[in-house]
Write an enzyme that holds these catalytic residues in place. Structure first.
Site, short mmCIF file in Angstrom:
data_model
loop_
_atom_site.label_atom_id
_atom_site.label_comp_id
_atom_site.label_asym_id
_atom_site.label_seq_id
_atom_site.Cartn_x
_atom_site.Cartn_y
_atom_site.Cartn_z
CG ASP A 348 5.11 4.49 2.40
OD1 ASP A 348 5.32 5.68 2.67
OD2 ASP A 348 4.18 3.83 2.89
NE ARG A 350 2.69 6.37 4.24
CZ ARG A 350 1.76 5.50 4.59
NH1 ARG A 350 0.71 5.90 5.26
NH2 ARG A 350 1.88 4.22 4.30
#
Ligand code: ZN
Length: 437
Positions: A348, A350
């Site tokens: 990930d 983000r």
């Protein structure tokens, strides 16, 4: 090239490289580099100062380089399209925005959080009101642009209309019309990064952050490494959109019930209804919760961040889908994160570290109902000092069959669920559809 270029009296380097003439100018032009310091007339920025006047305006103009006090330019990734428009002769470089009648429909802040340089590091809290607070500088000729815009809208979603038809939602003519339109205030926010603060959030030095940003953008912004006096960066990335259900001023009142979701962009599901994930069902469920919250006398918020595919981008995302569905044993939750990591190198990208900034900008100190199961978002929000009451999970009946793999994998990895967390054996059961089904 830039390192060897001579500096002129104004401090910017001038070179006479073979640059094609723009359609607007018949002769090849000099390029004025911005990477050499000294002799600049930019207004100072005192990040986190208590007033707009003390803070100073963010000036990312490309017109008068001497006035610039930031690295990069406005509009995030759309700055590249603006360059194309200039290159094509469709836009005059010297165009200045006429801001007549563009003022915010609702006044947000100022809030105490605006005067804390550690609380907001990735947006300009004064970005919506520059025409008001920097009127003197604008009158003096500085090209200052809004980085935030606030307007009103009616949003009409088939899921909300369905909720009306099934009786889960009721029209009130104020927050929800009988035709199924939700009445909202919406806010667009462009990124404005205070580099020392961003570095602190990520636990690295400012020098390391500047160097890596410079290198990983292919040397796009030399000032990152040559202009340590410029501490603010307008990164070429997507921003955020906020949808507010109810009175925006109530967001800052901890006594008014706040229902909120922070949602990261997923074009495939959000817009096109692709059923491999729960993004759109979760988004529309949150909007339903926000409308109900506003109707109870509270206020609702959906903060939508342009971080497509866990900020890995859609190409990476689609490659991962293929890898998941073609692996031996089929699409299983126990391999969900591993397949992403194989392609992208990380699970990930983000990084929710910057996400709470927009909540601080809105003055939020308490979220009564957080419509999210993400432990990363929850940890970032509470870690930023914002209280969270209950966490609202997505109802099972809203999870598409093919998205069960993602949901099981996330719950096993620590996502909030009021029910049972799937065990290792459960995660090995293939639940995703094959590519040719
Ligand atoms: Zn999705």
């Amino acid at each position: 090239m830039s390192e060897d270029a001579p500096s002129n009296a104004a401090g910017s380097a001038t070179i006479t490289a073979a640059v094609p003439a723009s359609p607007n100018s018949p002769q090849p032009r000099h390029i004025r580099l911005t990477s050499h310091s000294g002799g600049f007339g930019g207004l100072p920025i005192q990040w986190g100062a208590a007033t707009a006047r003390e803070r100073g305006p963010v000036v990312g103009t490309t017109l008068n380089i001497g006035n610039r006090n930031v690295i990069g330019t406005h509009s995030g990734s759309y700055s590249v399209y603006r360059a194309l428009a200039v290159a094509a002769g469709a836009l005059k470089r010297e165009h200045r925005a006429d801001l007549t009648n563009t003022a915010p429909t609702d006044i947000i802040g100022p809030y105490p959080q605006w005067a804390d340089p550690a609380k907001i590091v990735s947006l300009d809290p004064w970005g919506a009101v520059i025409a008001d607070v920097y009127s003197n500088e604008l009158a003096a000729g500085y090209d200052i642009r809004p980085t935030i815009a606030v307007t009103k809208a009616h949003v009409i979603l088939p899921e909300v209309i369905e909720a009306l038809q099934k009786g889960r939602l009721k029209p009130d003519g104020r927050f929800l019309t009988s035709g199924g339109a939700a009445v909202v205030t919406k806010v667009a926010v462009e990124p404005v990064w205070y580099l020392p603060g961003v570095a602190r959030r990520f636990g690295c030095t400012e020098a390391a952050l500047r160097r890596v940003l410079f290198e990983e953008t292919g040397g796009m912004y030399p000032e990152l490494v040559t202009r340590s006096d410029l501490e603010v960066f307008l990164p070429p990335i997507g921003g955020q959109t906020l949808y507010i259900f109810g009175n925006p001023r109530d967001l800052a009142n901890p006594d008014v019930e706040l229902t909120a979701r922070v949602h990261d962009e997923c074009n495939g599901s959000d817009v096109f209804g692709s059923d491999i994930c729960t993004c759109r069902p979760y988004l529309t469920h949150a909007i339903e919760e926000c409308i109900q919250g506003a109707q109870r006398g509270g206020v609702g918020l959906v903060a939508y961040s342009r971080k497509e595919g866990r900020a890995l981008g859609e190409v990476t995302k689609f490659l991962v889908y293929n890898a998941r569905k073609r692996q031996v044993g089929g699409d299983t939750a126990d391999q969900y994160f591993a397949r992403t990591e194989c392609v992208a190198g990380v699970q990930d990208m983000r990084f929710q570290e910057l996400m709470p900034d927009v909540l601080h900008w809105l003055g939020i100190t308490k979220i009564h109902r957080l419509v999210s199961m993400s432990n990363m978002k929850y940890d970032a929000i509470t870690g930023a000092g914002i209280e969270v009451g209950v966490r609202v999970n997505i109802p099972d009946e809203l999870i598409p069959a093919d998205a069960r793999v993602e949901m099981d994998a996330k719950m096993a990895a620590g996502y909030f669920t009021p029910g049972a967390v799937p065990d290792a054996e459960e995660l090995k059961l293939a639940k995703g559809r094959a590519l040719n089904e």
